[in-house]
Design a protein around this motif. Sequence first.
Motif, short mmCIF file in Angstrom:
data_model
loop_
_atom_site.label_atom_id
_atom_site.label_comp_id
_atom_site.label_asym_id
_atom_site.label_seq_id
_atom_site.Cartn_x
_atom_site.Cartn_y
_atom_site.Cartn_z
N SER A 23 85.12 39.50 69.63
CA SER A 23 85.44 40.91 69.46
C SER A 23 84.33 41.62 68.68
O SER A 23 83.92 42.73 69.05
N LEU A 24 83.85 40.99 67.61
CA LEU A 24 82.75 41.58 66.83
C LEU A 24 81.49 41.70 67.68
O LEU A 24 80.79 42.72 67.62
N ALA A 25 81.20 40.68 68.48
CA ALA A 25 80.01 40.71 69.33
C ALA A 25 80.13 41.83 70.37
O ALA A 25 79.14 42.53 70.64
N ARG A 26 81.32 42.00 70.94
CA ARG A 26 81.52 43.09 71.92
C ARG A 26 81.33 44.46 71.26
O ARG A 26 80.74 45.36 71.85
N ALA A 27 81.83 44.59 70.04
CA ALA A 27 81.69 45.87 69.33
C ALA A 27 80.21 46.18 69.09
O ALA A 27 79.76 47.31 69.28
N LYS A 28 79.44 45.17 68.67
CA LYS A 28 78.00 45.37 68.46
C LYS A 28 77.31 45.73 69.78
O LYS A 28 76.47 46.62 69.83
N GLU A 29 77.69 45.01 70.86
CA GLU A 29 77.09 45.24 72.16
C GLU A 29 77.37 46.66 72.64
O GLU A 29 76.51 47.32 73.21
N ASP A 30 78.59 47.15 72.39
CA ASP A 30 78.95 48.51 72.80
C ASP A 30 78.10 49.55 72.08
O ASP A 30 77.89 50.66 72.60
N GLN A 31 77.64 49.23 70.87
CA GLN A 31 76.84 50.17 70.10
C GLN A 31 75.42 50.29 70.65
O GLN A 31 74.75 51.29 70.45
N LEU A 32 74.95 49.23 71.32
CA LEU A 32 73.59 49.26 71.87
C LEU A 32 73.59 50.03 73.19
O LEU A 32 74.43 49.83 74.03
N ARG A 33 72.67 50.88 73.36
CA ARG A 33 72.63 51.69 74.57
C ARG A 33 71.23 51.73 75.15
O ARG A 33 70.23 51.59 74.45
N GLY A 34 71.19 51.92 76.45
CA GLY A 34 69.98 52.19 77.20
C GLY A 34 68.73 51.43 76.83
O GLY A 34 68.66 50.21 77.00
N GLU A 35 67.75 52.15 76.32
CA GLU A 35 66.43 51.61 76.07
C GLU A 35 66.46 50.44 75.09
O GLU A 35 65.78 49.44 75.29
N GLU A 36 67.22 50.56 74.03
CA GLU A 36 67.29 49.47 73.04
C GLU A 36 67.81 48.19 73.69
O GLU A 36 67.29 47.11 73.47
N ARG A 38 67.61 47.41 76.91
CA ARG A 38 66.59 46.92 77.84
C ARG A 38 65.49 46.17 77.08
O ARG A 38 65.05 45.11 77.50
N LEU A 39 65.06 46.72 75.94
CA LEU A 39 64.01 46.07 75.15
C LEU A 39 64.47 44.72 74.60
O LEU A 39 63.70 43.75 74.59
N LEU A 40 65.71 44.64 74.16
CA LEU A 40 66.23 43.36 73.65
C LEU A 40 66.27 42.30 74.75
O LEU A 40 65.88 41.15 74.54
N LYS A 41 66.72 42.71 75.94
CA LYS A 41 66.78 41.76 77.05
C LYS A 41 65.39 41.27 77.42
O LYS A 41 65.17 40.08 77.62
N GLU A 42 64.43 42.23 77.49
CA GLU A 42 63.05 41.89 77.84
C GLU A 42 62.46 40.91 76.81
O GLU A 42 61.78 39.96 77.16
#
Length: 102
Positions: A23-36, A38-42
């Motif tokens: 649940s905590l991980a999903r909440a953090k993931e929801d906060q990340l958007r768009g470019e950020e 994409r950069l983390l995945k790259e």
Amino acid sequence: MPVKPSTPEDTFFAQQELERRRSLARAKEDQLRGEERRLLKERHWMRCPKCGMELLEIDFLGHKVDQCSACRGLWLDAGEVESLTRAEEGSFLGNLKKVFWS
Ligand SMILES: [Zn+2]
């Protein structure tokens, strides 16, 4: 180092803790958007989460899994645990599935 739950009560609390962390991980993931995101995945794609070195796809028990080229840790994608444990009921992998995915 995590300890294998030894009683149904321990298993219950281990599952509760796992769900809380998810649940905590999903909440953090929801906060990340768009470019950020994409950069983390790259930056982290096919990199070991423990040591950061390259992951290589290998054959493990007839399944393709990712193994770190340096620390030799094994990493599973979504659905791979279910695939590995399907034929392993009663084994270590089958019991692992009961604890974390039941
Ligand atoms: Zn590693």
